[in-house]
Design an enzyme around this catalytic site. Structure first.
Site, PDB file in Angstrom:
ATOM      1  N   GLU A  34      35.276 -31.587  17.111  1.00 52.17           N
ATOM      2  CA  GLU A  34      34.247 -31.095  15.933  1.00 52.17           C
ATOM      3  C   GLU A  34      32.819 -31.756  16.346  1.00 52.17           C
ATOM      4  OE1 GLU A  34      33.598 -29.136  12.990  1.00 52.17           O
ATOM      5  OE2 GLU A  34      31.678 -30.212  13.214  1.00 52.17           O
ATOM      6  N   SER A  48      31.011 -20.999  -2.262  1.00 52.42           N
ATOM      7  CA  SER A  48      31.334 -20.845  -3.769  1.00 52.42           C
ATOM      8  C   SER A  48      32.702 -21.246  -4.084  1.00 52.42           C
ATOM      9  CB  SER A  48      31.263 -19.330  -4.491  1.00 52.42           C
ATOM     10  OG  SER A  48      29.995 -18.943  -3.720  1.00 52.42           O
ATOM     11  N   HIS A  52      39.429 -15.608  -4.002  1.00 51.65           N
ATOM     12  CA  HIS A  52      39.291 -14.260  -4.568  1.00 51.65           C
ATOM     13  C   HIS A  52      40.432 -13.709  -4.874  1.00 51.65           C
ATOM     14  CE1 HIS A  52      35.035 -14.282  -4.077  1.00 51.65           C
ATOM     15  NE2 HIS A  52      34.967 -14.627  -2.803  1.00 51.65           N
ATOM     16  N   LYS A 253      25.465  -8.063  -3.392  1.00 52.58           N
ATOM     17  CA  LYS A 253      26.604  -8.094  -4.321  1.00 52.58           C
ATOM     18  C   LYS A 253      26.450  -8.731  -5.462  1.00 52.58           C
ATOM     19  CE  LYS A 253      31.294 -10.565  -2.952  1.00 52.58           C
ATOM     20  NZ  LYS A 253      31.443 -11.096  -2.054  1.00 52.58           N
ATOM     21  N   ILE A 362      33.946 -15.587  10.129  1.00 48.59           N
ATOM     22  CA  ILE A 362      34.660 -15.773   9.198  1.00 48.59           C
ATOM     23  C   ILE A 362      33.757 -15.897   8.012  1.00 48.59           C
ATOM     24  CG2 ILE A 362      36.795 -16.848   8.015  1.00 48.59           C
ATOM     25  CD1 ILE A 362      37.490 -16.033  10.778  1.00 48.59           C
ATOM     26  N   CYS A 467      22.128 -37.800 -11.774  1.00 43.09           N
ATOM     27  CA  CYS A 467      21.141 -38.768 -11.340  1.00 43.09           C
ATOM     28  C   CYS A 467      20.970 -38.933  -9.655  1.00 43.09           C
ATOM     29  CB  CYS A 467      21.377 -40.496 -11.654  1.00 43.09           C
ATOM     30  SG  CYS A 467      22.364 -41.337 -10.396  1.00 43.09           S
TER      31      CYS A 467
END
Ligand SMILES: Cc1cc2nc3c(=O)[nH]c(=O)nc-3n(C[C@H](O)[C@H](O)[C@H](O)COP(=O)(O)OP(=O)(O)OC[C@H]3O[C@@H](n4cnc5c(N)ncnc54)[C@H](O)[C@@H]3O)c2cc1C
Ligand SMILES: Cc1cc2nc3c(=O)[nH]c(=O)nc-3n(C[C@H](O)[C@H](O)[C@H](O)COP(=O)(O)OP(=O)(O)OC[C@H]3O[C@@H](n4cnc5c(N)ncnc54)[C@H](O)[C@@H]3O)c2cc1C
Lengths: 510, 417
Positions: A34, A48, A52, A253, A362, A467
């Site tokens: 990574e 989000s 789904h 959408k 993806i 905050c």
């Protein structure tokens, strides 16, 4: 340490992480490389978080085929991996005759995708379920099987479990060069380290096209599609119980109202194709669009309740090549999937270069489909000649080592707090006072390798409250320093170049 | 731990400490003062500049010195002070019983039952998310107060090339502070056509160091991926929209925000304290009691103060009323409302008692010159009139008014020519 592996996965987003965990079921030497300082710092940190229901994607695409099977896996996964997941359902709401037709269309599509318990519900029931919706709503398409998760907690859990099962996860390791040498691939990284593996899985998110190009695969390009999201103050309350979608138009959408699994409501995302894969900037227009749309669904939403915003970039695949190489539809259960590559769809499986497997392009519903994508990829590896021999020692469970004080306080279960404090004094030291995160949670996150402010934020929620880290920044810097010995001026927000403070002004502070 | 006391005071800043001392002076024995910081003093501890106490102690002190005076009184009066202890919940059991839940580093979790609760939690600063500055999201963007804490308490410089958004007092003070520490403060950018902070701070913190102040400007974009690299500054039109064609770029490695304070009333909201939409502090009566009997509020959590001296004074009054309440002696005569007239942003308290004198705090909506502040009753009696050469939203006015006649139904307060 040998740098020779059976499989190297490039990218530790939810896709790379899910694949790593899946492969850790077998007797294999697997590494994940990574480029960022921590895992889940790519697309997987900014989305989000919706699992789904599955009525959006066309049935003849990989997205449409994989979304429902992916969704189904989450009950078991959250039990095994102990991350927060709630099946709260999703609603696509209609305000006009035209939109009711649209609902019907998506109802039919959902049925083809095998979305369970899908129904269209009338105004009365709808407003009973969601009293804060705009009273002008007519009806809604209801998918009770949809849910919400915290995407990075999910990713962290996958990675931790993969590590428990002997996968080697190496962060801060950017792949810059790949070459097929006989039956194996040689890999070089920016730091100058060398690796080799018989198989490469390309799960590099926004940069999957660049990785593919290294081995000569140039039939797709990743276009970032920007999405701005805004998080509201916890004080506003849940407003809605289910995820609320508008009816999609040809142009968009639409903006969603998302009751996140952590509590606060999130609104967004916008959708704009851009060119720069590092453009995580919010805009005035984005803000206006999001709140104008959101207010149409739930009129009491206010832009002044926003406490922060962020941008996610969807890795949308497009073909930039006239000849589309065939993708292989690999296993029986996936038979029926069109074998040529569809613009905007996932790019999964074997490629013209044997041993090089794509898990690219993806975008949504990538999070939802991730568990089944992982199986799809392990099948592709099998078909490409990799021996998959079950490892009887595989341990599918990962437990959170610390409790989140916040969720206990929400239940007002003060006895539980008392018990925790007795076990571990660090639970009584509040570090983030907006989200009620204690020293116990922060220290655990540091021990799990999260040593940046963003990493700790994703692992614990410290600094995500109203905050915005005014209170906890210095406290967290202190703890990172104490636990790791990293000098305070070298601690970063999200990796080198994002240091928080410069020079110490006086000697002997901290 | 379970414990019963007469009064719990949440927050040991200047407000909480003065309220505690006042409660004790008014004969209340069993007091618990709680703060989530490791030392008492609140925001004062990071304000190492001069200018505190001119009214109250008749000398110029630094913030920590001012705090120390009160800490001494807390110690002298043997008032129970819990530090590193955060109030996480309050419940209103009845008129004379509230339960406060405290998570304390030393003591773990405690439930304290008290007859009164004084809210003295101060303010937090508005941040980037609250004002939605567009642009990228690199490191190096923080509130001026966070920078103040980093420099003054923590001993680290957050950056060298600094731009400050907002001309509130903390921002101005930090412009000077960062300059003293060797940073280059390039500009202070202010949305309004007038500065947000006190005039003396404009002079002493900006003018003396040749730091430019851009009024009617805003930051319309933030650049940089890892650490902030530059900001785009734009002038504003009458509708506060950025005029992008006239924008310019300032290179910087740090952006400080001084864009206002928000009273920390989340706990208050939890137990049903009513807030004033303008001040975002509690609606209180003349005794500084909220709509919930036995719950009082003072200091910055009630209204943002520019002078700590007034905080101490307000908190002292609050402590005195709370003591009366505990002793069952807080009598209530008939109250009448105060109406806001021309140019009044807010006035506190919202109601006053008939037949008594009163102390009002207020702020104007915008700066103006040569106006009279006039307070009259609906029956036409003039209670107060004074000429002001200059009024500023940044300067709170404190007014003592005469006894309100018995036949008045309301009083009105306004500025006029
Ligand atoms: C705004 C938005 C909202 C979304 N909402 C949802 C939703 O509600 N539900 C849903 O199901 N899906 C959603 N998605 C989609 C979902 O977020 C993605 O499908 C998923 O996160 C993709 O994961 P990934 O692992 O492929 O990519 P990433 O998370 O980007 O992982 C790829 C990793 O590869 C690394 N990498 C890249 N190049 C290299 C290199 N050269 N060497 C080493 N490492 C490298 C990157 O640093 C990165 O960490 C949303 C997406 C966006 C943008
Ligand atoms: C940067 C700056 C410069 C200033 N300069 C001047 C000046 O030059 N001259 C002047 O006279 N005035 C000045 N002031 C104003 C003055 O300092 C403030 O008005 C005053 O400190 C407010 O006091 P307070 O007690 O209401 O709030 P604070 O000082 O903010 O104290 C509140 C306390 O409550 C605690 N608290 C909050 N919530 C909880 C909870 N749930 N549990 C436990 N504890 C809690 C906090 O930790 C804090 O210690 C300045 C203010 C600032 C911020």
């Amino acid at each position: 340490m040998t740098n020779k592996y059976d499989v190297i996965i490039i990218g530790a987003g939810v896709i790379g992480a899910a694949i790593a965990r899946e492969l850790s079921r077998y007797h294999l030497d697997v590494a994940v490389l990574e480029k960022e300082i921590d895992v889940s710092f790519g697309v997987s940190k900014a989305n989000s978080g919706i699992i789904h229901g599955g009525f959006h994607a066309p049935p003849d695409t990989l997205k449409g085929k994989l979304v429902v099977p992916g969704n189904r896996k989450f009950d078991r996964l959250c039990e095994e991996l102990d991350f927060p997941f709630e099946r709260n359902g999703e609603l696509m709401v209609a305000f006009s005759e035209d939109e009711i037709h649209t609902l019907q269309f998506y109802y039919d599509r959902g049925k083809k995708n095998n979305v369970p318990y899908l129904e269209i519900i009338g105004k009365e029931r709808l407003l009973e379920l969601e009293p804060n919706l705009n009273p002008d709503v007519e009806c809604a398409l209801y998918a009770p099987s949809a849910g919400v998760i915290c995407p990075y907690e999910y990713c962290f859990a996958l990675i931790e479990n993969a590590k428990q099962n002997e996968v080697n996860v190496i962060t801060g390791e950017k792949v810059i060069w790949l070459e097929k040498n006989g039956r194996k691939f040689d890999v070089k990284t920016e730091k100058g380290n060398k690796y080799s593996a018989r198989y490469i899985v390309n799960a590099a998110g926004l940069f999957a096209d660049e990785i593919a190009r290294m081995v000569g695969i140039t039939n797709f390009k990743i276009v970032p599609r920007k999405g701005e999201e805004y998080l509201l103050d916890r004080r506003v309350g849940k407003l809605v119980k289910r995820v609320i979608f508008p009816c999609p138009t040809k142009k968009s959408k639409g903006m969603l109202i998302i009751p996140t699994v952590d509590g606060p409501v999130m609104v967004g995302p916008t959708a704009l194709d851009i060119e720069d894969k590092t453009d995580f900037s919010t805009t005035r227009d984005g803000l206006k669009t999001v709140f104008n749309h959101a207010q149409k669904l739930v009129p009491s939403i206010r832009a002044t309740d926003a406490i922060t915003s962020f941008v996610g970039l969807r890795p949308a695949a497009t073909s930039n090549f006239s000849i589309i190489t065939k993708l292989f539809s690999v296993i029986k259960s996936f038979a029926g999937i069109k074998s040529e590559y569809i613009d905007g769809d996932f790019i999964l499986g074997r490629t013209a270069v044997s041993g090089f497997i794509n898990a690219a392009g993806i975008q949504s519903p990538g999070l939802t489909a991730s568990p089944i994508i992982a199986e799809y990829i392990s099948d592709a590896l099998l078909k490409d000649g990799l021996k998959l021999e079950k490892n009887p020692a595989f341990n599918p469970t990962r437990k959170r080592r610390v409790k989140h004080l916040r969720s206990i306080l929400e239940k007002k279960d003060f006895f539980e707090v008392e018990k925790l404090v007795k076990e571990n004094k660090k639970y009584s030291n509040l570090i983030c006072r907006c989200e009620n995160v204690t020293e116990a949670e922060i220290v655990d996150a540091i021990k799990m390798g999260h040593t940046t402010l963003d990493g700790i934020k994703f692992a614990t929620r410290a600094g995500t409250g109203r905050c915005q880290a005014g209170f906890c920044t210095t406290r967290i810097l202190d703890l990172i320093h104490r636990e790791t010995g990293i000098p305070v001026e070298q601690i970063t927000k999200k990796g080198q170049g994002s240091e928080i403070v410069l020079t110490p002004l006086r000697k002997g502070v901290v | 731990m379970k414990k019963k006391v007469d009064a719990v005071i949440i927050g040991a800043g200047p407000a909480g400490m003065a309220a505690a001392v006042s409660l004790r002076e008014n004969g209340i024995k069993n007091i618990l003062l709680v703060d989530r910081e490791p030392v008492a003093g609140g925001i004062l501890q990071q304000c190492i500049h001069n200018g505190f106490g001119v009214h109250h102690f008749k000398e110029e002190l630094t913030g920590p010195e001012y705090a120390e005076r009160y800490i001494e009184q807390i110690n002298k009066n043997k008032i129970d002070l819990w530090l590193d202890s955060c109030v996480i919940d309050i419940e209103n059991n009845s008129k004379n019983s509230k339960t406060v839940v405290i998570l304390s580093k030393e003591r773990g979790i405690s439930y304290i039952t008290a007859k009164v609760v004084v809210l003295a939690m101060g303010c937090r600063e508005r941040n980037r998310g609250n004002i939605n500055i567009p642009g990228r999201r690199p490191a190096g963007i923080m509130t001026a107060g966070t920078a103040q804490k980093l420099v003054n308490i923590y001993g680290y410089l957050p950056g060298r090339e600094v731009v400050i958004l907002g001309s509130g007092d903390i921002g101005l003070i930090m412009a000077r502070r960062m300059t003293w520490e060797g940073a280059n403060v390039k500009a202070v950018i202010e949305l309004q056509s007038y500065p947000g902070g006190l005039n003396r701070n404009i002079v002493q913190c900006l003018n003396d160091f040749n730091i430019p102040l851009y009024l009617s400007h805003t930051i319309s974009n933030i650049l940089g991926n890892n650490r902030i690299e530059a900001v785009e500054v734009s002038p504003l039109d009458e509708n506060f929209e950025a005029i992008k064609s006239e924008s310019f770029t300032l290179k910087c490695d740090t952006l400080l925000l001084s864009v206002g304070l928000i009273p920390e009333n989340e706990l208050s909201i939890k137990i049903g304290v009513k807030l004033d939409p303008v001040t975002r502090g509690a609606c209180v009566d003349k005794n500084l009691m909220t709509n919930i009997p036995g719950i009082f509020s003072c200091g910055n959590v009630l209204q943002v103060h520019d002078l700590v001296d007034f905080v101490s004074e307000e908190a002292k009054n609050c402590g005195a009323s709370a003591a009366k309440y505990i002793n069952g002696k807080l009598e209530k005569s008939e109250e009448i409302p105060i109406r806001k007239g021309n140019l009044i942003r807010y006035v506190l308290p919202g109601k006053i008692e008939k037949g008594k004198p009163a102390l009002l705090s207020l702020r104007p909506i915008n700066p103006a010159e040569n106006l009279y502040l006039v307070i009259t009753t609906d029956t036409g009696v003039e209670l107060f009139k004074r000429k002001y050469k200059n009024i500023f939203p940044s300067v709170m006015l404190r007014i003592n008014i005469d006894i309100v006649p018995d036949d008045a139904e309301f009083i009105e307060i306004k500025f006029e020519k």
